[in-house]
Scaffold this active site. Structure first.
Site, PDB file in Angstrom:
ATOM      1  CE1 TYR A 118     -45.452  -9.493  11.544  1.00 52.62           C
ATOM      2  CE2 TYR A 118     -44.659 -11.655  10.942  1.00 52.62           C
ATOM      3  CZ  TYR A 118     -44.449 -10.300  11.084  1.00 52.62           C
ATOM      4  OH  TYR A 118     -43.246  -9.753  10.741  1.00 52.62           O
ATOM      5  CE  LYS A 122     -41.882  -9.896  13.116  1.00 53.95           C
ATOM      6  NZ  LYS A 122     -40.722 -10.706  12.937  1.00 53.95           N
ATOM      7  CD  GLU A 150     -39.220  -7.473  12.425  1.00 53.34           C
ATOM      8  OE1 GLU A 150     -38.816  -7.703  13.577  1.00 53.34           O
ATOM      9  OE2 GLU A 150     -39.344  -8.343  11.551  1.00 53.34           O
ATOM     10  CG  ASP A 151     -39.381  -6.687   7.732  1.00 50.75           C
ATOM     11  OD1 ASP A 151     -38.643  -7.636   8.062  1.00 50.75           O
ATOM     12  OD2 ASP A 151     -40.581  -6.848   7.460  1.00 50.75           O
ATOM     13  CG  ASP A 182     -37.335 -11.089  14.630  1.00 49.16           C
ATOM     14  OD1 ASP A 182     -36.876 -11.927  15.423  1.00 49.16           O
ATOM     15  OD2 ASP A 182     -38.403 -11.237  14.027  1.00 49.16           O
ATOM     16  CG  ASP A 183     -35.798  -9.007   9.459  1.00 52.48           C
ATOM     17  OD1 ASP A 183     -36.884  -9.571   9.308  1.00 52.48           O
ATOM     18  OD2 ASP A 183     -35.694  -7.803   9.752  1.00 52.48           O
ATOM     19  CG  ASN A 237     -42.729 -15.304   5.894  1.00 55.69           C
ATOM     20  OD1 ASN A 237     -43.250 -16.384   5.708  1.00 55.69           O
ATOM     21  ND2 ASN A 237     -42.087 -14.993   7.002  1.00 55.69           N
ATOM     22  NE  ARG A 268     -36.880  -8.143   4.002  1.00 56.09           N
ATOM     23  CZ  ARG A 268     -36.807  -8.797   5.146  1.00 56.09           C
ATOM     24  NH1 ARG A 268     -35.682  -9.211   5.593  1.00 56.09           N
ATOM     25  NH2 ARG A 268     -37.864  -9.034   5.890  1.00 56.09           N
TER      26      ARG A 268
HETATM   27  P1  NAD Z   1     -32.484 -10.186   1.871  1.00 56.57           P
HETATM   28  O1  NAD Z   1     -32.937  -9.225   0.849  1.00 56.57           O
HETATM   29  O2  NAD Z   1     -31.499  -9.750   2.876  1.00 56.57           O
HETATM   30  O3  NAD Z   1     -31.883 -11.483   1.133  1.00 56.57           O
HETATM   31  C1  NAD Z   1     -32.437 -12.128   0.026  1.00 56.57           C
HETATM   32  C2  NAD Z   1     -31.371 -12.977  -0.609  1.00 56.57           C
HETATM   33  O4  NAD Z   1     -31.954 -13.761  -1.620  1.00 56.57           O
HETATM   34  C3  NAD Z   1     -30.240 -12.186  -1.251  1.00 56.57           C
HETATM   35  O5  NAD Z   1     -29.014 -12.793  -0.942  1.00 56.57           O
HETATM   36  C4  NAD Z   1     -30.513 -12.351  -2.755  1.00 56.57           C
HETATM   37  O6  NAD Z   1     -29.330 -12.337  -3.512  1.00 56.57           O
HETATM   38  C5  NAD Z   1     -31.134 -13.729  -2.762  1.00 56.57           C
HETATM   39  N1  NAD Z   1     -31.904 -13.955  -3.975  1.00 56.57           N
HETATM   40  C6  NAD Z   1     -32.755 -13.119  -4.600  1.00 56.57           C
HETATM   41  N2  NAD Z   1     -33.228 -13.702  -5.718  1.00 56.57           N
HETATM   42  C7  NAD Z   1     -32.688 -14.930  -5.795  1.00 56.57           C
HETATM   43  C8  NAD Z   1     -32.769 -15.988  -6.703  1.00 56.57           C
HETATM   44  N3  NAD Z   1     -33.535 -15.903  -7.785  1.00 56.57           N
HETATM   45  N4  NAD Z   1     -32.039 -17.095  -6.464  1.00 56.57           N
HETATM   46  C9  NAD Z   1     -31.275 -17.191  -5.375  1.00 56.57           C
HETATM   47  N5  NAD Z   1     -31.152 -16.222  -4.460  1.00 56.57           N
HETATM   48  C10 NAD Z   1     -31.853 -15.099  -4.665  1.00 56.57           C
HETATM   49  O7  NAD Z   1     -33.792 -10.735   2.572  1.00 56.57           O
HETATM   50  P2  NAD Z   1     -33.889 -11.582   3.930  1.00 56.57           P
HETATM   51  O8  NAD Z   1     -34.079 -10.674   5.090  1.00 56.57           O
HETATM   52  O9  NAD Z   1     -32.784 -12.549   4.015  1.00 56.57           O
HETATM   53  O10 NAD Z   1     -35.301 -12.300   3.722  1.00 56.57           O
HETATM   54  C11 NAD Z   1     -35.455 -13.237   2.677  1.00 56.57           C
HETATM   55  C12 NAD Z   1     -36.793 -13.922   2.816  1.00 56.57           C
HETATM   56  O11 NAD Z   1     -36.847 -14.617   4.043  1.00 56.57           O
HETATM   57  C13 NAD Z   1     -37.985 -12.961   2.814  1.00 56.57           C
HETATM   58  O12 NAD Z   1     -39.012 -13.502   2.020  1.00 56.57           O
HETATM   59  C14 NAD Z   1     -38.443 -12.944   4.242  1.00 56.57           C
HETATM   60  O13 NAD Z   1     -39.830 -12.761   4.368  1.00 56.57           O
HETATM   61  C15 NAD Z   1     -38.059 -14.335   4.690  1.00 56.57           C
HETATM   62  N6  NAD Z   1     -37.915 -14.403   6.143  1.00 56.57           N
HETATM   63  C16 NAD Z   1     -38.643 -15.356   6.788  1.00 56.57           C
HETATM   64  C17 NAD Z   1     -38.578 -15.444   8.158  1.00 56.57           C
HETATM   65  C18 NAD Z   1     -39.363 -16.498   8.891  1.00 56.57           C
HETATM   66  O14 NAD Z   1     -39.595 -16.368  10.079  1.00 56.57           O
HETATM   67  N7  NAD Z   1     -39.785 -17.538   8.231  1.00 56.57           N
HETATM   68  C19 NAD Z   1     -37.791 -14.550   8.865  1.00 56.57           C
HETATM   69  C20 NAD Z   1     -37.042 -13.591   8.169  1.00 56.57           C
HETATM   70  C21 NAD Z   1     -37.113 -13.538   6.799  1.00 56.57           C
END
Ligand code: NAD
Length: 597
Positions: free
Chosen positions: A149, A220, A291-292, A314-315, A454, A202
């Site tokens: 993962y 997953k 997912e994604d 999940d996201d 991530n 995504r």
């Molecule tokens: P998303 O595309 O829905 O959201 C991303 C957000 O970040 C948007 O609101 C965007 O406007 C904002 N953004 C982009 N550039 C920016 C900047 N320079 N400054 C401030 N904000 C900015 O994506 P998401 O599904 O919310 O996922 C975001 C991140 O979270 C990904 O890297 C994903 O891997 C991670 N994530 C981690 C886990 C975990 O278990 N740790 C789970 C889900 C998602």
């Protein structure tokens, strides 16, 4: 799992097709049944024997058995099995134990030069011998999870077309409109209970990877099995390939997906609708985990389907429960109650808004009104602090737009809001800069810093940065794993604030009760249960989540709490067992070889 009875000299094995069962398992139990019947002299040379022998052919023998990854044991097939199942001569003569095989796997794996090579190696093992693959994963979860993962799965998805060896999972494309049910029926196993589906728009924080996103549902589902004991034959990875906007992929002659721009609008919605309906027909009641998906589709589809079928995203929801658990747990170190905290999210997408919404619910449970709770959650997106005066905000962000002066970046927002916690879910690396972390350390004795994006290359800050720039005072967790860090003589073990602590247990609870829906309360109890699994010793080391080595125990606790919600809310479709935990535990798959003769 099965009952043996004798009737008129005949051994009858009846299968209880419960969660831990699979078609493959049923097949070999059927085989045992038929073999034992054959041994009864009464049937010798009779027509009955011929009939039985022909049915026995359903169970793979010889090379077909070695190629069946669900049944294959490789060099561990016993002498008796080799004779009975046509394997004699097809395997090297020495019979190895599973422990020997495991040693060979780990030795070969550890000498590979890169994580991507290790991913490919493990993928090959999964395709050859699932039992051994899951045993390796379960017993070495801290070492191997970063390979199967995040972060390595990210590299694997980026390289998916180039490293492609054999098809895994089900590919449904924009061209399959009108025949999705047929595709589902083509799947090897017929008793599917969990589907993890992506459209690849995504992938982690890596953007649109089209059909190459298949690595995510596969990964997953591997975690569902390793972390919560969901039988591997009951999970189905699906990629809905509607095209991609990724130029690099469109120009790559090796790209495995549809070479077209993404389907959008009504055509896209009709395809998803057909998929959801087909799942209800072919695998009724199966849990569908989104997912994604891209932000614009993820929220919409969740709103549309969550009250119609058994589904979650999940996201949005899994991340929310993980982040909330990190917050609750961090507060046991930093002190204070959730309702009194000011939380600043960097990123207002699926993970950010999902966590915001669940945090609001949790604060309301602590006595705040919805408005008061929202007032404690602040967001910064790519255009700065989300405030009422902005004119570019959509529905989700509008709910968190407060009356406040604009702030153009995170540092300015931290200075203005003075948050107790910052949560990075922007998918953009390095945004928790030294200035931001130093400011957090000036405002708080124990600043809470969750850098959840991530893979590792996208993390808002590393563990080392978080601890060093706050002089060891940060309470920290990250989405991808980091090694321990020593600051001022104290060693901190950063927790991996990853959904893996929630979704496998949640899925197990839903499956055990065959719940018809996945309400928000399940995520809330999952988060609270997860916090209870963190020990004082964990906290002493700075961990806000339990070590991954205790993941099965943790998933069982989460599953039990989720199952309780299913019973309380009348969503369960199976009778409540007397001892819920023991019952759920009995359903968990243990990767061990079974005797086939
Ligand atoms: P998303 O595309 O829905 O959201 C991303 C957000 O970040 C948007 O609101 C965007 O406007 C904002 N953004 C982009 N550039 C920016 C900047 N320079 N400054 C401030 N904000 C900015 O994506 P998401 O599904 O919310 O996922 C975001 C991140 O979270 C990904 O890297 C994903 O891997 C991670 N994530 C981690 C886990 C975990 O278990 N740790 C789970 C889900 C998602």
């Amino acid at each position: 799992m099965y009952r043996v009875a004798y009737e008129n000299d005949k051994m009858i094995i009846s299968f209880n097709k419960d969660l831990a069962e699979s078609d493959a398992l049923a097949k070999f139990l059927g085989h045992i049944n038929l073999q034992s019947i054959l041994k009864k002299s009464k049937y010798a040379d009779s027509k009955e024997k011929m009939k039985i022998q022909s049915r026995l052919r359903d169970f793979p023998t010889g090379m077909a058995l070695l190629r069946d990854s669900g049944l294959n044991k490789g060099a561990a097939f016993t002498d008796e099995e080799r004779d009975a199942l046509g394997l004699r001569g097809l395997l090297p003569p020495h019979i190895h134990s599973m422990d020997d095989q495991l040693l060979r796997v780990l030795t070969n794996l550890r000498r590979l030069p890169s994580d991507l090579d290790k991913y490919i190696f493990l993928n090959g093992l999964q395709a050859r011998n699932k039992t051994l693959y899951y045993r390796a994963l379960l017993e070495n979860i801290e070492e191997l999870m970063p390979i199967v993962y995040t972060p390595t799965v990210g590299k694997a998805c980026l390289e998916y077309s180039n490293i492609f060896r054999r098809p895994q999972g089900l590919f449904i494309t924009a061209n399959d409109k009108g025949r999705i049910a047929d595709l589902l029926m083509n799947w090897t196993y017929k008793d599917i209970r969990i589907i993890v589906v992506t459209d690849g728009e995504r992938i982690l924080g890596l953007g649109d990877l089209g059909a190459s996103g298949m690595g995510i549902p596969i990964g997953k589902l591997a975690l569902y099995t390793a972390c919560a004991g969901i039988h591997p034959a009951t999970g189905l990875p699906v990629t809905i390939d509607v095209g991609t906007e990724n130029e690099e992929l469109l120009n790559n002659p090796l790209y495995i997906g549809l070479k077209q721009r993404r389907l959008r609008g009504q055509d896209y919605d009709e395809l998803i609708e057909e998929f959801i309906v087909a799942v209800q027909q072919i695998f009724p009641g199966a849990l569908i985990q989104f997912e994604d998906f891209g932000n614009h589709n993820a929220f919409r589809l969740l709103r549309k389907y969550r009250h119609q079928v058994c589904t979650f995203n999940d996201d949005i929801q899994g991340t929310a429960a993980t982040s909330l658990a990190c917050l609750y747990s961090a507060l046991r170190i930093a002190g204070g109650e959730l309702k009194d905290q000011k939380i600043l999210f960097l990123g207002a997408g699926e993970a950010g808004i999902g966590t915001g919404d669940l945090t609001v619910s949790a604060m309301m449970n602590e006595g705040l009104s919805e408005q008061e709770a929202r007032q404690r959650c602040w967001f910064v997106d790519s255009k700065g602090l989300i405030v009422k005066s902005r004119t570019d905000l959509n529905g989700n962000k509008l709910r968190y737009a407060h009356d406040h002066e604009p702030a153009s970046n995170l540092l300015a927002a931290v200075g203005a809001i003075k948050p107790n916690a910052i949560i990075g879910v922007s998918g953009k690396p390095g945004l928790f800069t030294r200035s931001v972390l130093e400011a957090m350390a000036r405002i708080n004795e124990r600043p809470i810093v969750l850098s959840l994006s991530n893979p590792t290359s996208n993390t808002e800050c590393t563990a080392e940065e978080a601890y060093t720039w706050t002089e060891g005072r940060a309470v920290f967790a990250s989405g991808s794993p980091f090694k321990p860090v020593t600051v001022k003589g104290k060693t901190f073990i950063p927790a991996q604030g990853n959904n893996v602590y929630i979704f496998p247990g949640l899925g197990l609870g839903v499956l055990a009760t065959r719940a018809s829906r996945v309400p928000d309360e399940m995520f809330l109890v999952a988060a609270k249960t997860l916090v209870e699994m963190v020990s004082d010793a964990d906290r002493e080391q700075g961990r806000v989540l339990p070590p991954l080595t205790r993941i099965r125990e943790t998933s069982l606790a989460v599953a039990t709490a989720v199952a309780e919600v299913a019973y309380e809310q009348g969503l369960a479709t199976t009778p409540r067992p007397d001892d819920l935990t023991e019952y759920i535990k009995s359903l968990m798959y243990v990767p061990e070889y079974r005797s086939y003769v």
